[in-house]
Write a protein that holds these residues in place. Structure first.
Motif, PDB file in Angstrom:
ATOM      1  N   GLY A 223      27.490  -1.726  -2.611  1.00  0.00           N
ATOM      2  CA  GLY A 223      27.816  -2.793  -1.674  1.00  0.00           C
ATOM      3  C   GLY A 223      28.083  -2.336  -0.256  1.00  0.00           C
ATOM      4  O   GLY A 223      28.654  -3.074   0.540  1.00  0.00           O
ATOM      5  N   VAL A 224      27.638  -1.135   0.086  1.00  0.00           N
ATOM      6  CA  VAL A 224      27.823  -0.590   1.429  1.00  0.00           C
ATOM      7  C   VAL A 224      26.799  -1.181   2.405  1.00  0.00           C
ATOM      8  O   VAL A 224      27.091  -1.385   3.577  1.00  0.00           O
ATOM      9  N   ARG A 225      25.607  -1.436   1.879  1.00  0.00           N
ATOM     10  CA  ARG A 225      24.531  -2.013   2.668  1.00  0.00           C
ATOM     11  C   ARG A 225      23.942  -3.198   1.899  1.00  0.00           C
ATOM     12  O   ARG A 225      23.971  -3.222   0.676  1.00  0.00           O
ATOM     13  N   SER A 226      23.384  -4.156   2.633  1.00  0.00           N
ATOM     14  CA  SER A 226      22.628  -5.248   2.034  1.00  0.00           C
ATOM     15  C   SER A 226      21.168  -5.067   2.433  1.00  0.00           C
ATOM     16  O   SER A 226      20.866  -4.318   3.360  1.00  0.00           O
ATOM     17  N   TYR A 227      20.279  -5.748   1.738  1.00  0.00           N
ATOM     18  CA  TYR A 227      18.865  -5.573   2.063  1.00  0.00           C
ATOM     19  C   TYR A 227      18.079  -6.857   1.830  1.00  0.00           C
ATOM     20  O   TYR A 227      18.505  -7.748   1.107  1.00  0.00           O
ATOM     21  N   THR A 228      16.922  -6.883   2.476  1.00  0.00           N
ATOM     22  CA  THR A 228      15.881  -7.849   2.166  1.00  0.00           C
ATOM     23  C   THR A 228      14.652  -7.043   1.774  1.00  0.00           C
ATOM     24  O   THR A 228      14.504  -5.882   2.182  1.00  0.00           O
ATOM     25  N   ILE A 229      13.788  -7.649   0.983  1.00  0.00           N
ATOM     26  CA  ILE A 229      12.592  -6.942   0.533  1.00  0.00           C
ATOM     27  C   ILE A 229      11.396  -7.875   0.649  1.00  0.00           C
ATOM     28  O   ILE A 229      11.508  -9.081   0.397  1.00  0.00           O
ATOM     29  N   ARG A 230      10.270  -7.302   1.048  1.00  0.00           N
ATOM     30  CA  ARG A 230       9.025  -8.063   1.177  1.00  0.00           C
ATOM     31  C   ARG A 230       7.851  -7.218   0.717  1.00  0.00           C
ATOM     32  O   ARG A 230       7.877  -5.998   0.812  1.00  0.00           O
ATOM     33  N   ARG A 231       6.825  -7.905   0.262  1.00  0.00           N
ATOM     34  CA  ARG A 231       5.554  -7.244  -0.010  1.00  0.00           C
ATOM     35  C   ARG A 231       4.892  -6.917   1.331  1.00  0.00           C
ATOM     36  O   ARG A 231       5.013  -7.681   2.276  1.00  0.00           O
ATOM     37  N   TRP A 232       4.157  -5.804   1.344  1.00  0.00           N
ATOM     38  CA  TRP A 232       3.416  -5.410   2.544  1.00  0.00           C
ATOM     39  C   TRP A 232       2.024  -5.002   2.098  1.00  0.00           C
ATOM     40  O   TRP A 232       1.868  -4.096   1.280  1.00  0.00           O
ATOM     41  N   LEU A 233       1.026  -5.660   2.626  1.00  0.00           N
ATOM     42  CA  LEU A 233      -0.357  -5.351   2.294  1.00  0.00           C
ATOM     43  C   LEU A 233      -0.958  -4.544   3.440  1.00  0.00           C
ATOM     44  O   LEU A 233      -1.134  -5.062   4.545  1.00  0.00           O
ATOM     45  N   ILE A 234      -1.273  -3.301   3.170  1.00  0.00           N
ATOM     46  CA  ILE A 234      -1.854  -2.432   4.195  1.00  0.00           C
ATOM     47  C   ILE A 234      -3.367  -2.592   4.141  1.00  0.00           C
ATOM     48  O   ILE A 234      -4.003  -2.263   3.135  1.00  0.00           O
ATOM     49  N   ASN A 235      -3.922  -3.096   5.227  1.00  0.00           N
ATOM     50  CA  ASN A 235      -5.360  -3.311   5.309  1.00  0.00           C
ATOM     51  C   ASN A 235      -6.037  -2.366   6.296  1.00  0.00           C
ATOM     52  O   ASN A 235      -7.149  -1.921   6.060  1.00  0.00           O
ATOM     53  N   GLU A 236      -5.398  -2.122   7.432  1.00  0.00           N
ATOM     54  CA  GLU A 236      -6.013  -1.332   8.487  1.00  0.00           C
ATOM     55  C   GLU A 236      -5.044  -0.252   8.956  1.00  0.00           C
ATOM     56  O   GLU A 236      -3.859  -0.316   8.696  1.00  0.00           O
ATOM     57  N   GLY A 237      -5.583   0.693   9.713  1.00  0.00           N
ATOM     58  CA  GLY A 237      -4.773   1.744  10.319  1.00  0.00           C
ATOM     59  C   GLY A 237      -5.310   3.116   9.964  1.00  0.00           C
ATOM     60  O   GLY A 237      -6.318   3.257   9.262  1.00  0.00           O
ATOM     61  N   SER A 238      -4.629   4.124  10.464  1.00  0.00           N
ATOM     62  CA  SER A 238      -5.023   5.498  10.162  1.00  0.00           C
ATOM     63  C   SER A 238      -3.830   6.413  10.387  1.00  0.00           C
ATOM     64  O   SER A 238      -2.851   6.033  11.023  1.00  0.00           O
ATOM     65  N   PHE A 239      -3.915   7.598   9.855  1.00  0.00           N
ATOM     66  CA  PHE A 239      -2.951   8.639  10.149  1.00  0.00           C
ATOM     67  C   PHE A 239      -3.680   9.967  10.072  1.00  0.00           C
ATOM     68  O   PHE A 239      -4.770  10.071   9.504  1.00  0.00           O
TER      69      PHE A 239
ATOM     70  N   LYS B 136      -9.510  -7.487  -0.370  1.00  0.00           N
ATOM     71  CA  LYS B 136     -10.281  -6.484  -1.124  1.00  0.00           C
ATOM     72  C   LYS B 136     -11.770  -6.796  -1.090  1.00  0.00           C
ATOM     73  O   LYS B 136     -12.594  -5.896  -0.929  1.00  0.00           O
ATOM     74  N   GLU B 137     -12.100  -8.070  -1.231  1.00  0.00           N
ATOM     75  CA  GLU B 137     -13.510  -8.483  -1.239  1.00  0.00           C
ATOM     76  C   GLU B 137     -14.195  -8.190   0.085  1.00  0.00           C
ATOM     77  O   GLU B 137     -15.393  -7.904   0.112  1.00  0.00           O
ATOM     78  N   ARG B 138     -13.452  -8.266   1.180  1.00  0.00           N
ATOM     79  CA  ARG B 138     -14.071  -7.980   2.480  1.00  0.00           C
ATOM     80  C   ARG B 138     -14.046  -6.490   2.818  1.00  0.00           C
ATOM     81  O   ARG B 138     -14.472  -6.078   3.900  1.00  0.00           O
ATOM     82  N   GLY B 139     -13.522  -5.662   1.896  1.00  0.00           N
ATOM     83  CA  GLY B 139     -13.565  -4.218   2.069  1.00  0.00           C
ATOM     84  C   GLY B 139     -12.307  -3.604   2.641  1.00  0.00           C
ATOM     85  O   GLY B 139     -12.284  -2.405   2.941  1.00  0.00           O
ATOM     86  N   ALA B 140     -11.248  -4.379   2.804  1.00  0.00           N
ATOM     87  CA  ALA B 140      -9.985  -3.833   3.304  1.00  0.00           C
ATOM     88  C   ALA B 140      -9.326  -2.984   2.219  1.00  0.00           C
ATOM     89  O   ALA B 140      -9.603  -3.142   1.031  1.00  0.00           O
ATOM     90  N   LEU B 141      -8.455  -2.109   2.624  1.00  0.00           N
ATOM     91  CA  LEU B 141      -7.741  -1.254   1.678  1.00  0.00           C
ATOM     92  C   LEU B 141      -6.917  -2.088   0.696  1.00  0.00           C
ATOM     93  O   LEU B 141      -6.900  -1.812  -0.501  1.00  0.00           O
ATOM     94  N   ALA B 142      -6.198  -3.074   1.206  1.00  0.00           N
ATOM     95  CA  ALA B 142      -5.366  -3.968   0.389  1.00  0.00           C
ATOM     96  C   ALA B 142      -4.405  -3.192  -0.510  1.00  0.00           C
ATOM     97  O   ALA B 142      -4.246  -3.479  -1.688  1.00  0.00           O
ATOM     98  N   LEU B 143      -3.752  -2.212   0.078  1.00  0.00           N
ATOM     99  CA  LEU B 143      -2.743  -1.421  -0.629  1.00  0.00           C
ATOM    100  C   LEU B 143      -1.407  -2.139  -0.517  1.00  0.00           C
ATOM    101  O   LEU B 143      -0.906  -2.353   0.583  1.00  0.00           O
ATOM    102  N   GLU B 144      -0.844  -2.516  -1.654  1.00  0.00           N
ATOM    103  CA  GLU B 144       0.418  -3.250  -1.645  1.00  0.00           C
ATOM    104  C   GLU B 144       1.591  -2.291  -1.802  1.00  0.00           C
ATOM    105  O   GLU B 144       1.674  -1.538  -2.771  1.00  0.00           O
TER     106      GLU B 144
END
Length: 128
Positions: free
Chosen positions: A98-114, A12-20
């Motif tokens: 219990g049909v599916r199992s999962y893993t979960i992680r944080r994701w910090l979006i800093n760059e990109g476009s749409f 965030k300090e360097r100006g990235a989006l830092a959207l979690e």
């Protein structure tokens, strides 16, 4: 290795989006998993999460060749915390039954476009 919150603050300090956001990788528990029987409730849950603003993206992923479906998927949630995102994932009928199992992680979006294009007279929406 930096701590997550330290890295997020620095970004965030360097100006990235830092959207979690929170990425859930989900897979069938086995070949006999009742995915077809659970799918309607899963899709209704996804629609509810989307309407609530909690679901950012969701859908299947291919195998490593890019040519085959192998039952895995990815869900991206908006949530206040990892614990809150875990509650969303746990509430998905695929996981709750219990049909599916999962893993979960944080994701910090800093760059990109749409690109989002909305045709007002045609009602056409294009997302790239």
């Amino acid at each position: 290795m930096p701590k997550w919150e330290d890295y997020k603050r620095t970004a965030k300090e360097r100006g990235a989006l830092a959207l979690e956001l929170y990425v859930v990788n989900t897979k069938p528990v086995g070949p006999d998993a009742d995915i077809p029987g659970t799918l309607p409730d899963h899709l209704a849950y996804q629609a509810k999460m989307e309407a609530a603003g909690s679901l950012a993206f969701a859908g299947p992923v291919s195998d490593e060749s890019g040519e085959e479906m192998f039952g895995e998927g990815m869900i991206v949630y908006r949530a206040e915390s990892l614990d809150a995102a875990r509650e969303l994932a746990d509430g998905d009928p695929m996981h709750a039954r219990g049909v599916r199992s999962y893993t979960i992680r944080r994701w910090l979006i800093n760059e990109g476009s749409f690109t989002l294009s909305v045709g007002l007279s045609t009602g056409k929406i294009d997302f790239k």
